[in-house]
Design a protein around this motif. Structure first.
Motif, mmCIF file in Angstrom:
data_model
loop_
_atom_site.group_PDB
_atom_site.id
_atom_site.type_symbol
_atom_site.label_atom_id
_atom_site.label_comp_id
_atom_site.label_asym_id
_atom_site.label_seq_id
_atom_site.Cartn_x
_atom_site.Cartn_y
_atom_site.Cartn_z
ATOM 1 N N GLU A 39 8.250 -65.750 21.869
ATOM 2 C CA GLU A 39 6.958 -65.463 22.487
ATOM 3 C C GLU A 39 7.103 -65.476 24.004
ATOM 4 O OE1 GLU A 39 4.647 -68.716 20.990
ATOM 5 O OE2 GLU A 39 4.022 -67.568 19.242
ATOM 6 N N PHE A 41 4.799 -65.600 27.400
ATOM 7 C CA PHE A 41 3.457 -65.917 27.872
ATOM 8 C C PHE A 41 3.312 -65.433 29.314
ATOM 9 C CE2 PHE A 41 4.263 -69.018 24.598
ATOM 10 C CZ PHE A 41 3.041 -69.158 23.963
ATOM 11 N N ASN A 42 2.256 -64.684 29.594
ATOM 12 C CA ASN A 42 1.905 -64.334 30.967
ATOM 13 C C ASN A 42 0.389 -64.279 31.079
ATOM 14 O OD1 ASN A 42 1.143 -61.810 30.015
ATOM 15 N ND2 ASN A 42 2.610 -60.665 31.207
ATOM 16 N N LYS A 43 -0.122 -63.851 32.230
ATOM 17 C CA LYS A 43 -1.571 -63.881 32.479
ATOM 18 C C LYS A 43 -2.354 -62.950 31.557
ATOM 19 C CE LYS A 43 -1.099 -60.428 36.021
ATOM 20 N NZ LYS A 43 -1.912 -59.616 36.809
ATOM 21 N N ASP A 44 -1.717 -61.934 30.991
ATOM 22 C CA ASP A 44 -2.401 -60.968 30.141
ATOM 23 C C ASP A 44 -2.378 -61.333 28.660
ATOM 24 O OD1 ASP A 44 -3.132 -59.330 32.269
ATOM 25 O OD2 ASP A 44 -1.209 -58.302 32.230
ATOM 26 N N GLY A 45 -1.590 -62.316 28.274
ATOM 27 C CA GLY A 45 -1.569 -62.715 26.870
ATOM 28 C C GLY A 45 -0.219 -63.190 26.403
ATOM 29 N N VAL A 46 -0.056 -63.181 25.094
ATOM 30 C CA VAL A 46 1.175 -63.616 24.444
ATOM 31 C C VAL A 46 1.779 -62.419 23.734
ATOM 32 C CG1 VAL A 46 2.170 -65.165 22.727
ATOM 33 C CG2 VAL A 46 0.224 -65.911 24.092
ATOM 34 N N PHE A 47 3.059 -62.207 23.932
ATOM 35 C CA PHE A 47 3.771 -61.093 23.314
ATOM 36 C C PHE A 47 4.838 -61.673 22.400
ATOM 37 C CE2 PHE A 47 2.070 -59.808 27.364
ATOM 38 C CZ PHE A 47 1.386 -58.660 27.034
ATOM 39 N N ARG A 48 4.766 -61.330 21.112
ATOM 40 C CA ARG A 48 5.636 -61.921 20.105
ATOM 41 C C ARG A 48 6.592 -60.892 19.518
ATOM 42 N NH1 ARG A 48 0.551 -64.180 18.726
ATOM 43 N NH2 ARG A 48 0.548 -66.394 19.226
ATOM 44 N N LEU A 65 6.205 -56.080 24.976
ATOM 45 C CA LEU A 65 5.784 -56.313 26.361
ATOM 46 C C LEU A 65 5.830 -55.018 27.160
ATOM 47 C CD1 LEU A 65 5.069 -58.547 28.459
ATOM 48 C CD2 LEU A 65 7.507 -58.709 28.905
ATOM 49 N N TYR A 68 3.027 -52.594 26.118
ATOM 50 C CA TYR A 68 1.713 -52.976 26.619
ATOM 51 C C TYR A 68 1.508 -52.489 28.055
ATOM 52 C CZ TYR A 68 -2.167 -55.880 28.155
ATOM 53 O OH TYR A 68 -3.366 -56.317 28.663
ATOM 54 N N TYR A 69 2.517 -52.590 28.895
ATOM 55 C CA TYR A 69 2.395 -52.211 30.304
ATOM 56 C C TYR A 69 2.680 -50.728 30.552
ATOM 57 C CZ TYR A 69 1.749 -57.004 31.650
ATOM 58 O OH TYR A 69 1.224 -58.270 31.810
#
Length: 70
Positions: A39, A41-48, A65, A68-69
């Motif tokens: 996982e 973790f950053n300011k936009d959420g959790v990426f698993r 990740l 998403y960006y």
């Protein structure tokens, strides 16, 4: 279930991704004998990402990740 916070000593590629996507924590979770989860973790959420080993799970989490960006 085992939970471990990963650092650059555990996986050398973590430092590059942390700087690029502003990730403040990388966690490895071993749920069963044949399933690992990584996982980000950053300011936009959790990426698993899930996989049979840490390397495969890391690649899938990194792919999620980047998607998403995009």
């Amino acid at each position: 279930m085992k939970v471990q916070i990963l650092s650059k000593n555990d996986l050398p590629n973590i430092e590059k991704i942390q700087k690029e996507f502003d990730i403040f924590r990388v966690v490895k979770v071993k749920t069963r004998k044949k399933l690992d989860m990584v996982e980000f973790f950053n300011k936009d959420g959790v990426f698993r990402g899930f996989g049979r080993d840490t390397k495969a799970a890391y690649k899938k989490a990194k792919k999620a990740l980047k998607k998403y960006y995009k």
